[in-house]
Design an enzyme around this catalytic site. Structure first.
Site, PDB file in Angstrom:
ATOM      1  N   ALA A 172     -24.231  18.792  -9.689  1.00 18.97           N
ATOM      2  CA  ALA A 172     -23.663  17.785 -10.601  1.00 18.97           C
ATOM      3  C   ALA A 172     -22.146  17.801 -10.721  1.00 18.97           C
ATOM      4  CB  ALA A 172     -24.266  17.973 -11.998  1.00 18.97           C
ATOM      5  N   ALA A 173     -21.500  18.913 -10.391  1.00 25.18           N
ATOM      6  CA  ALA A 173     -20.038  19.000 -10.597  1.00 25.18           C
ATOM      7  C   ALA A 173     -19.314  17.985  -9.715  1.00 25.18           C
ATOM      8  CB  ALA A 173     -19.562  20.416 -10.294  1.00 25.18           C
ATOM      9  N   PRO A 174     -18.221  17.429 -10.239  1.00 26.67           N
ATOM     10  CA  PRO A 174     -17.530  17.719 -11.503  1.00 26.67           C
ATOM     11  C   PRO A 174     -18.042  16.948 -12.721  1.00 26.67           C
ATOM     12  CG  PRO A 174     -16.223  16.201 -10.213  1.00 26.67           C
ATOM     13  CD  PRO A 174     -17.429  16.505  -9.386  1.00 26.67           C
ATOM     14  N   CYS A 201     -22.228  12.080   0.205  1.00 28.55           N
ATOM     15  CA  CYS A 201     -20.990  11.359   0.532  1.00 28.55           C
ATOM     16  C   CYS A 201     -20.700  11.551   2.014  1.00 28.55           C
ATOM     17  CB  CYS A 201     -19.823  11.789  -0.354  1.00 28.55           C
ATOM     18  SG  CYS A 201     -19.456  13.553  -0.312  1.00 28.55           S
TER      19      CYS A 201
END
Length: 430
Positions: free
Chosen positions: A262-264, A382
């Protein structure tokens, strides 16, 4: 005047810091953000922006700059003098791609040699830069004919050409641009038109997107502290393609939702903006980056449970909880966000792709039992490489009778004025 009383500008040489940052990346494999973050408190705000421009620019244009050094020197700097090689790249980049007057750029770069305690090489650096100023046009023509004008490593160029035979050139061109700045308006705080007007009043012009109503592209990027009410949670800087994740997940109030890797926290906070009453668990393996999740939640005044955990071993942090929806933003090659992180081109290796694909698949397999029957999992990367995207999903569907694909796979490619390269697939447990 003692050194501690010197004004800040006299205590560092910006070009020397840039050279050391580039050395950290290209010789020691650090992500560019690591040295930039550690040097950030050594420089003033204006120089911080210039340091980022130079370092990101060198990563973007590296093959061109290296071509010039190789053609201007009989023998490149190695060993303990290697940092001076990177200082030369700093000087060349400034001359070619910034508005700093050429002779000032050369002079400041030569001063950097002294700060790096390599005084004996001042004459060499000065000579190389002066030679470049004299031969600039001729060398540039040579580079266009003989150099790596794609500005990508050969292995990556080959993969992109293979995956996108008709559009590879467009992808390469987009990767070599500076990234556009996209923001996500928090509709719990302002309606989009109101916030767009607030931006306009501050002299910040924006453009809307046809598909995502809360996305605005800032025509001329500005520091986040110039965005109205940013610290009050009015907006978040987030790429256009990344903003699709929460919409595709379609979170509902009172559901239990897992945001894995989940970061950031950009996607975590977007989920909660869409479904403020959802019970969200945000998990990431990186303890430093987890701090960013907490910061983003605090700024946006949102609540989520946050844990440090490994996607390969959910039994260690998940207990027996099951989720209505899971967003798996899988660790990947990041080949879709090269224009934001051009160091990726030089940090990744061809062999990394198979290793990453193996890791992604294992995380997907291991988290699947924690999705409720009838639940939705969104797989996201990504990356623009099929090995990490469509190939993964086809294999998973073949291996899991209780998984079905909802809608089409979505592969976004980097677009000069649009979003980054992202991949999404929506799976439902039957």
């Amino acid at each position: 005047m003692t050194s501690s009383n010197k004004p800040q500008s006299e205590r560092y040489n910006l070009r020397a810091l840039c050279a050391q940052a580039i050395l950290e990346v290209l010789e020691h494999g650090a992500s560019l953000s690591q040295p930039l973050n550690s040097y950030a408190n050594k420089v003033n705000d204006k120089d911080r922006a210039l340091m980022q421009e130079i370092c990101f620019g060198i990563m973007r244009m590296l093959p061109e700059l290296e071509f010039y050094v190789q053609n201007l020197m009989d023998k490149v700097f190695t060993g303990k003098n290697r940092v001076v090689h990177y200082l030369l790249l700093v000087g060349l980049y400034q001359i070619l791609y910034t508005r700093i007057p050429e002779h000032a750029a050369a002079s400041e770069t030569v001063n950097g040699v002294v700060v790096l305690k390599k005084q004996q090489l001042k004459g060499v650096v000065n000579g190389v830069l002066r030679s470049f100023l004299r031969q600039k046009t001729e060398l540039n023509e040579q580079f266009k004919q003989q150099g790596n004008t794609s500005l990508h490593p050969n292995w990556l160029l080959t993969r992109i050409k293979h995956a996108y035979p008709d559009s590879w050139q467009t992808i390469i061109n987009a990767n070599n641009q500076r990234p556009p700045m996209w923001i996500r308006v928090n509709k719990q705080h302002d309606c989009v038109k109101e916030y767009q007007q607030k931006l306009h009043t501050k002299g910040i012009d924006t453009l809307t997107d046809n598909n995502l109503d809360c996305a605005l592209r800032v025509v001329l990027p500005v520091p986040v502290n110039q965005l109205p009410d940013f610290e009050l949670g009015a907006a978040t800087v987030q790429d256009l393609s990344a903003q699709h994740a929460a919409y595709l997940l379609a979170p509902q109030d009172h559901e239990t939702i897992l945001d894995l890797c989940a970061a950031p926290g950009g996607k975590t906070t977007h989920i909660l903006e869409l479904a403020p009453q959802a019970q969200v668990l945000a998990v990431d393996i990186d303890s430093e980056r987890v701090k960013r999740i907490h910061q983003n939640l605090k700024r946006l005044k949102l609540r989520a449970e946050v844990k440090i955990g490994d996607g390969l071993t959910p039994e260690q942090w998940c207990e027996n909880q099951q989720f209505d929806r899971i967003l798996l933003d899988a660790p990947c090659s990041a080949t879709g966000v090269i224009r934001r992180h051009p160091d990726i081109k030089w940090l990744r290796r061809d062999s990394d792709i198979a290793e990453l694909a193996k890791l992604q698949y294992q995380i997907l397999v291991n988290i699947w039992p924690y999705l409720k029957s009838g639940g939705i999992l969104v797989y996201a990367t990504c990356s623009i490489l099929p090995d990490e995207n469509s190939a993964q999903i086809l294999r998973f569907l073949a291996d899991h009778d209780n998984a079905k694909q909802v809608g089409e796979m979505q592969q976004y490619l980097p677009d000069e004025n649009g979003g980054d390269g992202f991949f999404y697939t929506k799976l439902q447990k039957s």
